[in-house]
Scaffold this motif. Structure first.
Motif, mmCIF file in Angstrom:
data_model
loop_
_atom_site.group_PDB
_atom_site.id
_atom_site.type_symbol
_atom_site.label_atom_id
_atom_site.label_comp_id
_atom_site.label_asym_id
_atom_site.label_seq_id
_atom_site.Cartn_x
_atom_site.Cartn_y
_atom_site.Cartn_z
ATOM 1 N N UNK A 185 0.785 -1.226 -0.041
ATOM 2 C CA UNK A 185 0.130 -0.061 0.126
ATOM 3 C C UNK A 185 0.675 1.176 0.124
ATOM 4 N N UNK A 186 0.093 2.263 -0.206
ATOM 5 C CA UNK A 186 0.933 3.665 -0.203
ATOM 6 C C UNK A 186 1.255 3.965 1.350
ATOM 7 N N UNK A 187 2.179 4.999 1.387
ATOM 8 C CA UNK A 187 2.560 5.505 2.911
ATOM 9 C C UNK A 187 1.356 6.500 3.162
ATOM 10 N N UNK A 188 0.696 6.244 4.240
ATOM 11 C CA UNK A 188 -0.410 6.940 4.681
ATOM 12 C C UNK A 188 -0.151 7.705 6.182
ATOM 13 N N UNK A 189 0.855 7.555 6.585
ATOM 14 C CA UNK A 189 1.085 7.976 8.109
ATOM 15 C C UNK A 189 2.409 8.547 8.285
ATOM 16 N N UNK A 190 2.768 9.687 9.096
ATOM 17 C CA UNK A 190 4.101 9.937 9.711
ATOM 18 C C UNK A 190 3.824 10.433 11.019
ATOM 19 N N UNK A 228 -2.325 11.375 9.767
ATOM 20 C CA UNK A 228 -2.681 10.300 8.718
ATOM 21 C C UNK A 228 -3.519 10.901 7.911
ATOM 22 N N UNK A 229 -3.427 10.173 6.603
ATOM 23 C CA UNK A 229 -4.524 10.222 5.450
ATOM 24 C C UNK A 229 -4.379 9.397 4.469
ATOM 25 N N UNK A 230 -5.495 8.553 4.176
ATOM 26 C CA UNK A 230 -5.521 7.358 3.634
ATOM 27 C C UNK A 230 -6.215 7.668 2.286
ATOM 28 N N UNK A 231 -6.342 8.954 1.867
ATOM 29 C CA UNK A 231 -6.939 9.430 0.670
ATOM 30 C C UNK A 231 -5.781 9.672 -0.351
ATOM 31 N N UNK A 232 -5.618 8.855 -1.270
ATOM 32 C CA UNK A 232 -4.968 8.929 -2.324
ATOM 33 C C UNK A 232 -3.290 9.042 -1.820
ATOM 34 N N UNK A 233 -2.311 9.943 -2.532
ATOM 35 C CA UNK A 233 -0.950 9.959 -2.239
ATOM 36 C C UNK A 233 -1.091 11.404 -1.602
ATOM 37 N N UNK A 234 -0.520 11.476 -0.151
ATOM 38 C CA UNK A 234 -0.682 12.759 0.447
ATOM 39 C C UNK A 234 0.837 13.528 0.100
ATOM 40 N N UNK A 235 0.885 14.579 -0.606
ATOM 41 C CA UNK A 235 1.993 14.893 -0.806
ATOM 42 C C UNK A 235 3.112 15.247 0.413
ATOM 43 N N UNK A 236 2.512 15.710 1.433
ATOM 44 C CA UNK A 236 3.719 15.719 2.644
ATOM 45 C C UNK A 236 3.933 14.354 3.176
ATOM 46 N N UNK A 237 3.325 13.386 3.203
ATOM 47 C CA UNK A 237 3.795 12.177 3.484
ATOM 48 C C UNK A 237 4.851 11.397 2.414
#
Length: 368
Positions: free
Chosen positions: A276-281, A290-299
């Protein structure tokens, strides 16, 4: 005498009733993450459907043999009640089974440690010869070739053996490899009706068993990452479970690099299994973003920064992405470019073969 072929009906190798059930049990105990009671329940259901036992040897007899042979023991559960658990002997048997299952049919090279392209004072002979240099060990001198040189250079009548006649058989250094294997245990590893964590941990067990038994000079460390990242012992792999976690790839990479900084080996690498995509820092103040919607640019930018940092430390990262979403491939491609590492997009079926082949490839070259 005439030569020919003799055809006959295939006869399976003899297995005792215990051995037959034990093969199935090892597979079940892996799927149940070490839960003995659940594995036995599954085994009883399989017995009812496929008639695995008969009146002369039952599932209860099998359980008694497991106790006698030291594969299970009585222990206290987390809730304080008594129960049955597997022993270290079973953990080792599971790792060996994973090794045989995943790597058993692949062509393997000779035993030893990692070969480099650099010749010199090493411990593996190359079959090639060079002139003797001061400091070369006496054991490396090729007596036959040196005597031949003496005869050619000085003649047979007045035999003399000089330093200029001496040749040694060249040798290669064997490099040692330090590997960190990262395993994604976020919730997506069991979503969508597909069990991805069991194949991942079976590959981890096989790789750990391969390195510890065949390349004892190498090191293998394993970490898991969800909301955070933490190391686990090889013996704990059968019990590995997915949690209700997001995917903090950054934390996993930071921990992997910290582990490798403490290794004295020159050759270091990171293998990362994820779906899966990275969704948490985790922020500096301890809070989680946390952001599970798409690819979060910040993460993802933090992921790219970690990939670049690993590159500066000469640590290549090989990513095994067990998902094929186009936007995830785009992320992995950029991540791999930042690290100058490698990426494989693989299903669960080919995961073990790819990891084995990549490990064997890396051990034949010096990573810079």
């Amino acid at each position: 005498m005439k030569k020919g072929f003799l055809f006959k009906k295939y006869e399976a190798p003899f297995q005792s009733p215990f051995d037959k059930l034990f093969e199935i049990f090892k597979e079940l105990i892996t799927h149940t993450s070490g839960d003995f009671d659940e594995a036995i329940d599954w085994l009883r259901q399989l017995d009812m459907e496929y008639k695995l036992t008969d009146s002369s040897y039952t599932i209860d007899d099998f359980i008694e043999d497991l106790k006698k042979k030291g594969y299970i023991r009585e222990e206290l559960k987390d809730d304080g009640t008594s129960g049955t658990g597997i022993t270290a002997k079973t953990e080792r048997a599971i790792r060996q089974a994973a090794l045989d299952q995943i790597f058993g049919n692949l062509k393997r090279t000779g035993s030893g440690n990692h070969k480099t392209k650099y010749s010199g004072n090493g411990d593996e002979q190359t079959g090639e010869f060079r002139n003797y240099h001061f400091g070369d060990s006496i054991e490396s001198i090729s007596l036959t070739e040196s005597l031949r040189n003496a005869q050619v250079n000085n003649g047979v009548d007045e035999f003399r053996l000089t330093e200029n006649d001496l040749v040694v058989e060249d040798s290669r250094f064997k490099a040692q490899m330090s590997t960190v294997l990262m395993i994604d245990i976020s919730h997506s590893m069991i979503l969508y009706g597909e069990d991805r964590i069991t194949p991942a941990k079976k590959v981890a067990m096989a790789l750990a068993e391969l390195i510890t038994t065949r390349y004892p000079k190498d090191t293998i460390d394993i970490l898991v990452f969800g909301n955070d990242a933490w190391p686990i012992a090889i013996k704990d792999l059968p019990y590995l479970k997915v949690g209700p976690y997001h995917t903090n790839t950054v934390a996993g990479l930071q921990l992997a690099m910290d582990m490798l900084r403490r290794k004295r080996n020159t050759n270091k690498q990171i293998f990362m299994i994820t779906d899966g995509k990275p969704s948490c820092v985790r922020e500096k103040n301890g809070e989680y973003y946390m952001n599970s919607n798409g690819l979060d640019e910040y993460i993802v930018e933090q992921c790219y920064n970690q990939a670049a940092q690993a590159r500066k430390l000469h640590i290549p990262i090989t990513t095994f992405m067990i998902a094929n979403d186009p936007y995830l491939q785009k992320f992995v491609n950029r991540f791999t470019e930042a690290n100058q590492g490698k990426a494989f997009y693989t299903g669960l079926k080919g995961l073990g073969e790819m990891i084995f082949e990549d490990y064997e490839t890396n051990r034949k070259k010096k990573i810079k």
